[in-house]
Enzyme design. Structure first.
Site, short mmCIF file in Angstrom:
data_model
loop_
_atom_site.label_atom_id
_atom_site.label_comp_id
_atom_site.label_asym_id
_atom_site.label_seq_id
_atom_site.Cartn_x
_atom_site.Cartn_y
_atom_site.Cartn_z
N GLY A 46 0.81 -1.05 -0.02
CA GLY A 46 0.21 -0.10 -0.03
C GLY A 46 0.91 1.24 -0.15
O GLY A 46 1.90 1.33 0.25
N GLN A 51 3.22 9.92 0.93
CA GLN A 51 4.66 9.06 0.78
C GLN A 51 5.45 9.38 -0.64
O GLN A 51 6.64 9.15 -0.74
CB GLN A 51 4.35 7.52 0.84
CG GLN A 51 4.01 7.33 2.39
CD GLN A 51 3.52 5.68 2.64
OE1 GLN A 51 2.37 5.43 1.88
NE2 GLN A 51 4.51 5.13 2.87
N CYS A 93 6.39 -0.32 6.90
CA CYS A 93 5.93 0.96 5.88
C CYS A 93 7.02 1.17 5.00
O CYS A 93 8.29 1.25 5.45
CB CYS A 93 5.73 2.18 6.93
SG CYS A 93 5.26 3.59 6.23
N LEU A 94 6.82 1.46 3.70
CA LEU A 94 7.83 1.72 2.85
C LEU A 94 8.74 3.00 3.12
O LEU A 94 9.63 3.20 2.80
CB LEU A 94 7.48 2.09 1.20
CG LEU A 94 6.61 0.57 0.86
CD1 LEU A 94 5.92 0.83 -0.36
CD2 LEU A 94 7.92 -0.23 0.77
N HIS A 135 -3.80 1.53 7.76
CA HIS A 135 -2.30 2.34 7.83
C HIS A 135 -2.28 3.28 6.65
O HIS A 135 -1.72 4.38 7.01
CB HIS A 135 -1.59 1.21 7.45
CG HIS A 135 -0.11 1.42 7.44
ND1 HIS A 135 0.93 0.86 8.16
CD2 HIS A 135 0.63 2.03 6.46
CE1 HIS A 135 2.14 1.49 7.84
NE2 HIS A 135 1.87 1.97 6.61
N GLU A 136 -2.67 2.92 5.37
CA GLU A 136 -2.60 4.07 4.74
C GLU A 136 -3.53 5.38 4.73
O GLU A 136 -3.13 6.53 4.77
CB GLU A 136 -3.06 3.59 2.97
CG GLU A 136 -2.15 2.47 2.78
CD GLU A 136 -0.79 2.41 2.82
OE1 GLU A 136 -0.34 3.80 2.74
OE2 GLU A 136 -0.15 1.65 3.17
N HIS A 139 -1.78 7.51 7.06
CA HIS A 139 -0.68 8.70 6.46
C HIS A 139 -1.55 9.83 5.92
O HIS A 139 -0.72 11.00 6.19
CB HIS A 139 -0.16 7.86 5.21
CG HIS A 139 0.78 6.88 5.22
ND1 HIS A 139 2.00 7.44 6.27
CD2 HIS A 139 1.13 5.57 5.28
CE1 HIS A 139 2.83 6.56 6.18
NE2 HIS A 139 2.30 5.36 5.72
ZN LIG Z 1 2.91 3.46 5.44
#
Ligand SMILES: [Zn+2]
Length: 176
Positions: A46, A51, A93-94, A135-136, A139
């Protein structure tokens, strides 16, 4: 706009409140395309617009089907309309590479928003998919999963987080 560098923990853009998309247009499509290409390249599950440096309420969640194919669910202006149960699961998380931790989340959710064509949709998600949506969406409000773990665990990760913070300053500002 194609694949763009992923902003890392410590980058102020990740702490901003994202703005709702007023009109779904070509720029929204481009943003979704970028999110898909970037999340696939990073083999993530995701990605949220901040991000990649865009403070718009747009997310992409990846569903892996029975044959291992990656399917993208793009949501514009996503909102959690209901949440049920509780589940502890590991998250990463990326934007925080190399760090994983257990986070408590609802077990299932109903998420509403607009799809890539601008039509209203409602998605019921459970388990890993529910976790990915939550989670997304976090953000978009400047929240990261490490904010949701205990103080003790977070202090153990402090050094690693500081290293990522240093690296975040070296990421080229994307041309968006
Ligand atoms: Zn993340």
């Amino acid at each position: 706009m194609a694949r763009v560098p992923i902003r890392l923990y410590g980058d102020p853009v990740l702490r901003r409140q994202s703005e709702p998309v007023e009109t779904v247009g070509d720029d929204t499509m481009e943003l979704i395309q970028s999110l898909m290409e970037t999340v696939d390249h990073a083999a993530g599950l995701g990605l949220a617009a901040p991000q990649i440096g865009v403070t718009k309420r747009v997310i992409v969640v990846v569903h892996i089907d029975g044959e291992g194919r990656r399917q993208h669910l793009a949501l514009i202006n996503p909102e959690i309309v209901s949440a049920c149960g509780e589940e502890i699961g590991e998250e990463g998380c990326l934007s925080i590479p190399g760090i994983y931790s257990n986070v408590k989340r609802p077990e299932s959710v109903v998420v509403q928003g607009l799809d890539a064509e601008g039509s209203e949709i409602s998605i019921e998600a459970k388990g890993v998919m529910a976790r990915a949506f939550l989670h997304e969406i976090d953000h978009l409000d400047g929240v990261m999963f490490v904010d949701k773990i205990g103080m003790v665990k977070r202090s153990l990760l402090k050094r690693k987080l500081n290293e990522i913070r240093k690296r975040s300053k070296e990421i080229t500002k994307s041309p968006l």
